[in-house]
Design a protein around this motif. Structure first.
Motif, PDB file in Angstrom:
ATOM      1  N   SER A   1       0.791  -1.082  -0.146  1.00  0.00           N
ATOM      2  CA  SER A   1       0.025  -0.057   0.108  1.00  0.00           C
ATOM      3  C   SER A   1       1.013   1.341  -0.114  1.00  0.00           C
TER       4      SER A   1
ATOM      5  N   HIS B   1       1.799  -4.984   3.103  1.00  0.00           N
ATOM      6  CA  HIS B   1       0.557  -5.259   3.581  1.00  0.00           C
ATOM      7  C   HIS B   1       0.616  -5.192   5.007  1.00  0.00           C
TER       8      HIS B   1
ATOM      9  N   GLU C   1      -4.713   2.091  -0.860  1.00  0.00           N
ATOM     10  CA  GLU C   1      -4.848   0.609  -0.901  1.00  0.00           C
ATOM     11  C   GLU C   1      -4.706   0.428  -2.579  1.00  0.00           C
TER      12      GLU C   1
END
Length: 305
Positions: A228, A264, A288
Motif C-alpha cells: 500500500s 501489507h 490501497e
C-alpha cells in the motif's frame, strides 16, 4: 443465505479444440452483487450464455434458481434479466412498443413500462419516439429497462454502463443497490474496473477460461499482499522527525506531501508509529491497491505459473 446460481466444475469446449472455460466453480447468493472481470476472450460471455441456458457445458453442472437453465423452464427464464453488451432493437419501433413486445414475451404486465422508463432515466416523452432517434445511451437505458421486466430474481449485466455519461452511471449504480437490497442477485461483467471497486461486494476474475481469483476486494488484497502507499502532508513549515525513521523511505509527492510504499502486514504498525508524530502531520492518507492493480497481479501470477 440462499444460493440462486451454482456452477460446479464447468468446462466448455468448442469444436473439440478450444477450451472457452476450464473447471469453473462458484455460487451466487440472494442480494449479492458480483463483478465478473476478465479481458476479451477470457470466457465471460461464454459463462453468461451457460447461465442463460443458451448453450450447454461440455462437463460440469449449472443450476440457476435450482434448475438447469438449458432445459428451458419458463418459470426460471421469467425470473432472469439480461442486458447484453451490445443492445440491438428494431429501429422503426418506439421505446414503448419495444418494451411492450418484450413484456408479452415474458408474460408480464405491459403497464409497468412507464415506471421502468422513469426508473432507468428515460424521459416519458421519449417513450413514443422511434428508437432510431435514440442516442447510444438512451438505447442502453432501454436495454436495462427490458432486463428489469418482471422484477427478475437474477440479473446478468454485460458492460451495462457503456454509453452512459457519469451522472447516468451514478444513477445506474443507485438502481443496482436498490435491486440488491431487494434480494436480486446481480452478476455484472465490465472492463470499467474503477467503477466496480466500491460497488461490487465480490469479484470473480477469469483468464483463458480459468477462474483465477474469487473474493471481496479486501480478500483479494489480503491474498495478493501488494504494498500500500501511505501519504502524509506535514504541517506548514515542519516535517515530523518520525518520517526519517530507519527502514522507511519517503519520497516527495510533488504537492508538499511525502509518500512511502509499505508491505501489507506493515501498514498498521507504521500508522501506529506515525500517530506519535500527529502534531507534525496535517493529513495522512492510506492508498490501497486498486482493483486494476489486483487484476494485473493475478493475471501476472497465472502467467508466471
Amino acid at each position: 443465505m440462499t444460493s440462486t446460481v451454482s456452477v460446479k466444475g464447468v468446462s466448455k469446449r468448442y469444436g473439440g479444440k478450444v477450451d472457452a472455460l476450464r473447471e469453473l466453480s462458484f455460487t451466487l447468493d440472494e442480494g449479492e452483487t458480483v463483478a465478473l472481470v476478465g479481458h476479451n476472450g477470457a470466457g465471460k460471455t461464454t459463462l453468461i450464455k451457460l447461465l442463460l441456458g443458451l448453450i450447454r457445458p461440455t462437463s460440469g453442472e449449472v443450476r440457476v434458481l435450482g434448475e438447469d437453465p438449458a432445459k428451458g423452464d419458463f418459470g426460471v427464464r421469467r425470473a432472469l434479466g439480461y442486458l447484453p453488451e451490445s443492445v440491438s432493437f428494431h429501429m422503426a419501433l418506439t421505446g414503448r412498443e419495444t418494451l411492450s413486445f418484450y413484456a408479452r414475451l415474458k408474460r408480464v404486465d405491459v403497464k409497468c413500462a412507464d415506471e421502468l422508463f422513469e426508473r432507468v432515466g428515460l424521459a416519458i416523452s421519449a417513450a413514443d419516439r422511434p428508437i432510431r432517434t435514440y442516442s447510444k445511451g438512451m438505447r442502453q437505458r432501454l436495454g436495462l429497462a427490458q432486463a428489469l421486466l418482471g422484477a427478475p430474481k437474477v440479473l446478468f449485466l454485460d458492460e451495462p454502463t457503456s454509453g452512459l455519461d457519469p451522472a447516468l452511471r451514478r444513477n445506474f449504480y443507485t438502481l443496482i443497490d436498490e435491486l440488491r437490497a431487494g434480494g436480486t442477485t446481480i452478476l455484472l461483467s465490465s472492463h470499467a474496473l474503477g467503477e466496480l471497486e466500491d460497488r461490487a461486494g465480490r469479484v470473480i476474475i477469469v483468464n483463458r477460461g480459468s477462474q483465477i481469483a474469487d473474493g471481496t476486494i479486501d480478500d483479494l488484497r489480503r491474498i495478493a499482499s501488494l504494498p500500500s502507499r501511505i501519504r502524509v502532508r506535514p504541517v506548514s513549515g515542519g516535517r515530523p522527525g518520525l518520517l526519517r525513521d530507519t527502514g522507511v523511505r519517503w519520497t516527495e509527492a510533488g504537492d508538499g506531501s511525502l509518500e512511502t510504499e509499505v508491505a501489507h502486514a506493515e501498514r498498521l504498525p507504521l500508522i501506529h508509529r506515525l500517530s506519535d508524530a500527529a502534531s507534525g502531520i496535517d493529513t495522512l492518507t492510506m492508498i490501497e491497491p486498486t482493483l486494476d492493480d489486483l487484476y494485473a497481479h493475478f493475471l501476472n501470477s497465472q502467467e508466471a505459473a
